[in-house]
Design a protein around this motif. Structure first.
Motif, PDB file in Angstrom:
ATOM      1  N   ASP A  27       0.681  -1.172  -0.001  1.00  0.00           N
ATOM      2  CA  ASP A  27      -0.032  -0.027   0.088  1.00  0.00           C
ATOM      3  C   ASP A  27       1.022   1.309   0.118  1.00  0.00           C
ATOM      4  OD1 ASP A  27      -2.200  -1.531   0.111  1.00  0.00           O
ATOM      5  OD2 ASP A  27      -2.606  -1.272   2.077  1.00  0.00           O
ATOM      6  N   THR A  78      -9.882   0.381  -7.618  1.00  0.00           N
ATOM      7  CA  THR A  78      -9.706   1.569  -6.831  1.00  0.00           C
ATOM      8  C   THR A  78      -8.462   2.667  -7.392  1.00  0.00           C
ATOM      9  OG1 THR A  78     -10.684   0.653  -4.748  1.00  0.00           O
ATOM     10  CG2 THR A  78      -9.363   2.842  -4.600  1.00  0.00           C
ATOM     11  N   ILE A 130      -2.252  -8.665  -5.077  1.00  0.00           N
ATOM     12  CA  ILE A 130      -3.111  -7.384  -4.914  1.00  0.00           C
ATOM     13  C   ILE A 130      -4.392  -7.498  -5.288  1.00  0.00           C
ATOM     14  CG2 ILE A 130      -3.317  -5.025  -5.779  1.00  0.00           C
ATOM     15  CD1 ILE A 130      -0.519  -5.481  -4.235  1.00  0.00           C
ATOM     16  N   LYS A 149      -9.998  -5.476  -5.946  1.00  0.00           N
ATOM     17  CA  LYS A 149     -10.855  -4.236  -5.569  1.00  0.00           C
ATOM     18  C   LYS A 149      -9.888  -3.163  -5.454  1.00  0.00           C
ATOM     19  CE  LYS A 149     -14.773  -6.403  -2.972  1.00  0.00           C
ATOM     20  NZ  LYS A 149     -15.485  -6.521  -1.892  1.00  0.00           N
ATOM     21  N   SER A 150      -8.553  -3.440  -4.896  1.00  0.00           N
ATOM     22  CA  SER A 150      -7.637  -2.423  -4.780  1.00  0.00           C
ATOM     23  C   SER A 150      -7.090  -2.061  -6.152  1.00  0.00           C
ATOM     24  CB  SER A 150      -6.147  -3.039  -3.809  1.00  0.00           C
ATOM     25  OG  SER A 150      -6.662  -3.090  -2.874  1.00  0.00           O
TER      26      SER A 150
END
Length: 249
Positions: free
Chosen positions: A15, A59, A52, A55-56
């Motif tokens: 992240d 986004t 990963i 959903k990330s």
């Protein structure tokens, strides 16, 4: 590849890596060399790191798409005869979005609203804009995305690609009271996580590495490997030091 492997140990690491790449890109005070390299690291990491979460992926890609539309809303009307090198950030982000979709489209399609979310990106509006990103993105990425876009009916690329082919010669553009000839290839093919070819250490990377998957229903492994090799050969990686010419923009 150290960052690629190290990020598997904690979600906070990947992240932070992705956020730092994005912050670097959107900072206008940072050299264009580093901004373009940052987006290459980011899109290559998102596309290739299979840990990963999708959903990330969506986004982060949404942030890129929002940036594209914001850029177009403030810039597109002044692009008729402007040197395209002024718009390298736009072309780099557009190429990143296409590249990510090429490698993660199957996971996106498996979501109940995955393709619907891609429709909301309005990629057809981006692709058909006066900025003409398909002219400046790498041909391998453009052609592969065009096939997927046709299959999913999310954008229409082939007519634009054909038009660009007919006008593929370098063009003369005015820039700060000077004229210069600008080729269509203004983006570098630098994807730091493509491919991993070290045989001994590949046993650590292969389980977390997202290989290219053919989208056709009757694909076999040989065809997949062939498509992957074609994609990689057309996107031959350069070294970060070769990006220094971008700062001349």
């Amino acid at each position: 590849m150290y960052n690629f492997l190290y990020s598997t140990f904690a979600a906070s690491i990947d992240d932070e890596f992705m956020n730092n790449c994005w912050k670097t890109f959107v900072s206008p005070s940072i050299s264009m060399t580093f901004r373009q390299a940052a987006i290459y690291y980011l899109c290559s990491f998102i596309a290739r790191a299979n840990y990963i979460k999708i959903k990330s992926v969506l986004t982060l890609t949404q942030s890129m798409v929002d940036w594209l539309h914001m850029y177009m809303s403030t810039t597109e009307t002044d692009t008729c005869r402007t040197n395209p090198k002024r718009h390298i950030p736009f072309y780099a982000i557009c190429q990143a979005v296409l590249y990510i979709f090429i490698y993660r489209h199957q996971e996106i399609a498996r979501l109940s609203n995955g393709i619907e979310r891609v429709f909301q990106w309005r990629l057809n509006h981006v692709i058909s804009s006066k900025l003409n990103p398909l002219k400046f993105c790498l041909p391998a990425i453009t052609l592969q995305f065009a096939q997927l876009a046709r299959n999913y009916q999310i954008a229409f690329c082939y007519s634009i690609i054909e038009t660009n082919r007919r006008y593929s010669l370098p063009e003369m553009f005015s820039f700060d009271n000077y004229s210069s000839i600008v080729p269509s290839q203004i983006l570098h093919a630098y994807f730091p996580f493509d491919p991993y070819v070290l045989k001994r250490s590949s046993i650590f990377i292969r389980p977390i590495y997202n290989e290219y998957q053919d989208e056709s229903e009757d694909f076999n492994r040989a065809d997949t490997n062939e498509n992957e090799n074609i994609l990689q050969s057309l996107m031959m990686s350069t070294t970060p030091s070769s990006l220094h010419s971008i700062d001349g923009v």
